[in-house]
Design a protein around this motif. Structure first.
Motif, PDB file in Angstrom:
ATOM      1  N   THR A  48       0.840  -1.205   0.000  1.00  0.00           N
ATOM      2  CA  THR A  48       0.000   0.000   0.000  1.00  0.00           C
ATOM      3  C   THR A  48       0.870   1.249   0.000  1.00  0.00           C
ATOM      4  OG1 THR A  48      -1.554  -1.258   1.325  1.00  0.00           O
ATOM      5  CG2 THR A  48      -1.957   1.099   1.169  1.00  0.00           C
ATOM      6  N   ILE A  49       1.867   1.269   0.901  1.00  0.00           N
ATOM      7  CA  ILE A  49       2.763   2.432   0.979  1.00  0.00           C
ATOM      8  C   ILE A  49       3.521   2.578  -0.337  1.00  0.00           C
ATOM      9  CG2 ILE A  49       4.799   3.386   2.140  1.00  0.00           C
ATOM     10  CD1 ILE A  49       3.702   1.979   4.720  1.00  0.00           C
ATOM     11  N   GLY A  50       3.981   1.445  -0.869  1.00  0.00           N
ATOM     12  CA  GLY A  50       4.719   1.439  -2.133  1.00  0.00           C
ATOM     13  C   GLY A  50       3.895   2.046  -3.261  1.00  0.00           C
ATOM     14  N   ARG A  51       2.591   1.636  -3.323  1.00  0.00           N
ATOM     15  CA  ARG A  51       1.710   2.145  -4.379  1.00  0.00           C
ATOM     16  C   ARG A  51       1.528   3.665  -4.263  1.00  0.00           C
ATOM     17  NH1 ARG A  51      -2.162  -2.574  -4.952  1.00  0.00           N
ATOM     18  NH2 ARG A  51      -2.643  -2.058  -2.838  1.00  0.00           N
ATOM     19  N   ARG A  52       1.395   4.142  -2.994  1.00  0.00           N
ATOM     20  CA  ARG A  52       1.207   5.586  -2.781  1.00  0.00           C
ATOM     21  C   ARG A  52       2.456   6.374  -3.188  1.00  0.00           C
ATOM     22  NH1 ARG A  52      -1.288   5.250   3.065  1.00  0.00           N
ATOM     23  NH2 ARG A  52      -3.354   4.528   2.525  1.00  0.00           N
ATOM     24  N   LEU A  53       3.617   5.752  -3.046  1.00  0.00           N
ATOM     25  CA  LEU A  53       4.871   6.469  -3.313  1.00  0.00           C
ATOM     26  C   LEU A  53       5.232   6.492  -4.793  1.00  0.00           C
ATOM     27  CD1 LEU A  53       7.128   5.389  -0.319  1.00  0.00           C
ATOM     28  CD2 LEU A  53       6.082   7.608  -0.710  1.00  0.00           C
ATOM     29  N   VAL A  54       4.540   5.689  -5.616  1.00  0.00           N
ATOM     30  CA  VAL A  54       4.903   5.594  -7.030  1.00  0.00           C
ATOM     31  C   VAL A  54       4.854   6.955  -7.741  1.00  0.00           C
ATOM     32  CG1 VAL A  54       4.135   4.665  -9.279  1.00  0.00           C
ATOM     33  CG2 VAL A  54       4.485   3.136  -7.336  1.00  0.00           C
ATOM     34  N   PRO A  55       3.750   7.770  -7.632  1.00  0.00           N
ATOM     35  CA  PRO A  55       3.732   9.064  -8.336  1.00  0.00           C
ATOM     36  C   PRO A  55       4.849   9.991  -7.862  1.00  0.00           C
ATOM     37  CG  PRO A  55       1.552   8.523  -7.471  1.00  0.00           C
ATOM     38  CD  PRO A  55       2.502   7.534  -6.902  1.00  0.00           C
ATOM     39  N   ALA A  56       5.076  10.051  -6.541  1.00  0.00           N
ATOM     40  CA  ALA A  56       6.129  10.925  -6.002  1.00  0.00           C
ATOM     41  C   ALA A  56       7.495  10.482  -6.524  1.00  0.00           C
ATOM     42  CB  ALA A  56       6.093  10.878  -4.482  1.00  0.00           C
ATOM     43  N   ALA A  57       7.699   9.156  -6.558  1.00  0.00           N
ATOM     44  CA  ALA A  57       8.971   8.621  -7.032  1.00  0.00           C
ATOM     45  C   ALA A  57       9.169   8.964  -8.509  1.00  0.00           C
ATOM     46  CB  ALA A  57       9.010   7.109  -6.825  1.00  0.00           C
ATOM     47  N   ALA A  58       8.071   8.940  -9.297  1.00  0.00           N
ATOM     48  CA  ALA A  58       8.167   9.259 -10.730  1.00  0.00           C
ATOM     49  C   ALA A  58       8.576  10.720 -10.922  1.00  0.00           C
ATOM     50  CB  ALA A  58       6.825   8.988 -11.416  1.00  0.00           C
ATOM     51  N   VAL A  59       7.993  11.632 -10.125  1.00  0.00           N
ATOM     52  CA  VAL A  59       8.324  13.061 -10.225  1.00  0.00           C
ATOM     53  C   VAL A  59       9.793  13.277  -9.860  1.00  0.00           C
ATOM     54  CG1 VAL A  59       7.887  15.352  -9.206  1.00  0.00           C
ATOM     55  CG2 VAL A  59       5.956  13.867  -9.825  1.00  0.00           C
ATOM     56  N   VAL A  60      10.231  12.646  -8.762  1.00  0.00           N
ATOM     57  CA  VAL A  60      11.626  12.784  -8.311  1.00  0.00           C
ATOM     58  C   VAL A  60      12.577  12.266  -9.390  1.00  0.00           C
ATOM     59  CG1 VAL A  60      13.331  11.950  -6.629  1.00  0.00           C
ATOM     60  CG2 VAL A  60      11.086  12.722  -5.842  1.00  0.00           C
ATOM     61  N   ALA A  62      12.009  12.064 -12.684  1.00  0.00           N
ATOM     62  CA  ALA A  62      11.997  12.984 -13.833  1.00  0.00           C
ATOM     63  C   ALA A  62      12.868  14.212 -13.540  1.00  0.00           C
ATOM     64  CB  ALA A  62      10.563  13.404 -14.141  1.00  0.00           C
ATOM     65  N   ALA A  63      12.703  14.767 -12.316  1.00  0.00           N
ATOM     66  CA  ALA A  63      13.482  15.942 -11.932  1.00  0.00           C
ATOM     67  C   ALA A  63      14.975  15.622 -11.921  1.00  0.00           C
ATOM     68  CB  ALA A  63      13.033  16.428 -10.556  1.00  0.00           C
ATOM     69  N   THR A  64      15.312  14.426 -11.446  1.00  0.00           N
ATOM     70  CA  THR A  64      16.725  14.021 -11.371  1.00  0.00           C
ATOM     71  C   THR A  64      17.324  13.895 -12.768  1.00  0.00           C
ATOM     72  OG1 THR A  64      16.148  12.771  -9.410  1.00  0.00           O
ATOM     73  CG2 THR A  64      18.289  12.293 -10.355  1.00  0.00           C
ATOM     74  N   VAL A  65      16.539  13.289 -13.685  1.00  0.00           N
ATOM     75  CA  VAL A  65      17.033  13.115 -15.062  1.00  0.00           C
ATOM     76  C   VAL A  65      17.250  14.484 -15.704  1.00  0.00           C
ATOM     77  CG1 VAL A  65      16.378  12.280 -17.373  1.00  0.00           C
ATOM     78  CG2 VAL A  65      16.037  10.809 -15.371  1.00  0.00           C
ATOM     79  N   LEU A  66      16.257  15.388 -15.509  1.00  0.00           N
ATOM     80  CA  LEU A  66      16.348  16.747 -16.076  1.00  0.00           C
ATOM     81  C   LEU A  66      17.588  17.462 -15.539  1.00  0.00           C
ATOM     82  CD1 LEU A  66      14.386  18.315 -17.946  1.00  0.00           C
ATOM     83  CD2 LEU A  66      13.571  19.499 -15.906  1.00  0.00           C
ATOM     84  N   ALA A  68      20.268  16.130 -14.308  1.00  0.00           N
ATOM     85  CA  ALA A  68      21.489  15.473 -14.789  1.00  0.00           C
ATOM     86  C   ALA A  68      21.808  15.915 -16.209  1.00  0.00           C
ATOM     87  CB  ALA A  68      21.317  13.953 -14.726  1.00  0.00           C
ATOM     88  N   VAL A  69      20.754  16.003 -17.049  1.00  0.00           N
ATOM     89  CA  VAL A  69      20.968  16.424 -18.445  1.00  0.00           C
ATOM     90  C   VAL A  69      21.501  17.857 -18.475  1.00  0.00           C
ATOM     91  CG1 VAL A  69      19.768  16.999 -20.607  1.00  0.00           C
ATOM     92  CG2 VAL A  69      19.287  14.842 -19.439  1.00  0.00           C
ATOM     93  N   ARG A  70      20.874  18.727 -17.658  1.00  0.00           N
ATOM     94  CA  ARG A  70      21.328  20.148 -17.623  1.00  0.00           C
ATOM     95  C   ARG A  70      22.759  20.256 -17.123  1.00  0.00           C
ATOM     96  NH1 ARG A  70      16.135  23.644 -15.568  1.00  0.00           N
ATOM     97  NH2 ARG A  70      14.992  23.512 -17.512  1.00  0.00           N
ATOM     98  N   MET A  71      23.045  19.505 -16.084  1.00  0.00           N
ATOM     99  CA  MET A  71      24.407  19.537 -15.529  1.00  0.00           C
ATOM    100  C   MET A  71      25.419  19.068 -16.564  1.00  0.00           C
ATOM    101  SD  MET A  71      24.531  20.844 -12.628  1.00  0.00           S
ATOM    102  CE  MET A  71      26.116  20.385 -11.992  1.00  0.00           C
ATOM    103  N   ASP A  72      25.000  18.061 -17.342  1.00  0.00           N
ATOM    104  CA  ASP A  72      25.876  17.499 -18.359  1.00  0.00           C
ATOM    105  C   ASP A  72      26.177  18.562 -19.426  1.00  0.00           C
ATOM    106  OD1 ASP A  72      27.337  15.311 -19.222  1.00  0.00           O
ATOM    107  OD2 ASP A  72      25.846  14.850 -20.768  1.00  0.00           O
TER     108      ASP A  72
END
Lengths: 89, 180
Positions: A48-60, A62-66, A68-72
């Motif tokens: 249940t906790i895992g399912r609730r965290l999925v959207p937040a994890a997806a946003v984090v 996406a932000a991390t990838v963005l 990383a690309v900018r830093m690169d």
């Protein structure tokens, strides 16, 4: 002393006579209420906790990838500038 | 887990998170389970409490996927109720219940007056037996299980079950001759 046959007969009679016994009306509803109040088990809680965290994890993610690309890009530009300076010098 | 059996299907649905599916399990098994507990404990109120406790345990097992499906759902529940009843009998023997509340003969329309009277008679007759002997008599002589099945439920050897039955019969014979 009563013999074994009397004992068996009495047990058989009591078995037969108690055969109609069953739960009273409302028992099933009472059980379902108790089951519904049962706190979820460890595995269920984790899922249940895992399912609730999925959207937040997806946003984090996406932000991390963005980031990383900018830093690169910034690193590449800085490196290119340093090469250019080196060549000019 | 064999397909097609409504209880097995309900168990599968409970495991996948459908709480309401447990209703089918309760409806399909409660009559026999409450009767077993009533015969073990001697009154319907305690029997319903024990069976409810057993259902909650069973639900937890199913929801967490801890039911291995080696036995049928019905057999599995029967064992849980038998074990919970034995535990209740043992704790009752440590903390005796006043005898005037033991036979619950309040009529409720769910069973005939004769059944309640017979339950009170059975309870009164088996009252003198220790928990282990009482459980052995009910499971073997009343419920009709084999000695091996009784041994599995009571967690002892078949020999120990036979020994308990011999001792119980001797006590019951003495009590019956005293009644005459």
């Amino acid at each position: 002393m009563t013999d074994d046959r009397d004992l068996e007969q009495r047990l058989a009679r009591l078995t037969r006579e108690t055969e109609p016994l069953g739960p009273r009306p409302g028992f099933s509803a009472r059980v379902m209420q108790a089951v519904a109040q049962e706190p979820p088990g460890f595995t269920t809680q984790v899922f249940t906790i895992g399912r609730r965290l999925v959207p937040a994890a997806a946003v984090v993610l996406a932000a991390t990838v963005l980031w990383a690309v900018r830093m690169d890009d910034a690193f590449d530009q800085a490196l290119a500038m340093s090469y250019a300076l080196e060549v000019e010098w | 887990m064999p397909l097609g059996d409504p209880l097995e299907e309900a168990a599968r649905r409970v495991h996948s998170g459908e709480v309401a599916a447990f209703q089918a399990i309760v409806d399909g098994t409660s009559a026999r389970l409450v009767r077993l507990a009533a015969r073990m404990l001697g009154n319907l109120t305690d029997a319903e409490d024990v069976v409810q406790e057993a259902y909650v345990k069973a639900y937890r097992f199913l929801a967490e996927g801890r039911f291995d499906g080696k036995a049928s759902v019905h057999t599995w529940l029967y064992r849980i109720v038998a074990n919970t009843s034995v535990d209740a009998l043992r704790s009752r023997s440590r903390r005796p219940v006043p005898t005037d509340v033991l036979p619950d003969v309040a009529l409720d329309g769910a069973a005939s007056a004769e059944a309640h009277v017979a339950l009170a008679e059975l309870s009164d007759w088996l009252e003198a037996l220790p928990a282990g002997e009482r459980a052995a008599v009910v499971l073997k002589a009343v419920e009709g299980l084999s000695s091996a099945e009784v041994a599995t439920i009571l967690g002892c050897s078949e020999g120990a079950v036979e020994q308990r039955l011999v001792r119980a019969r001797a006590t019951l014979r003495r009590r019956s001759s005293g009644d005459d």
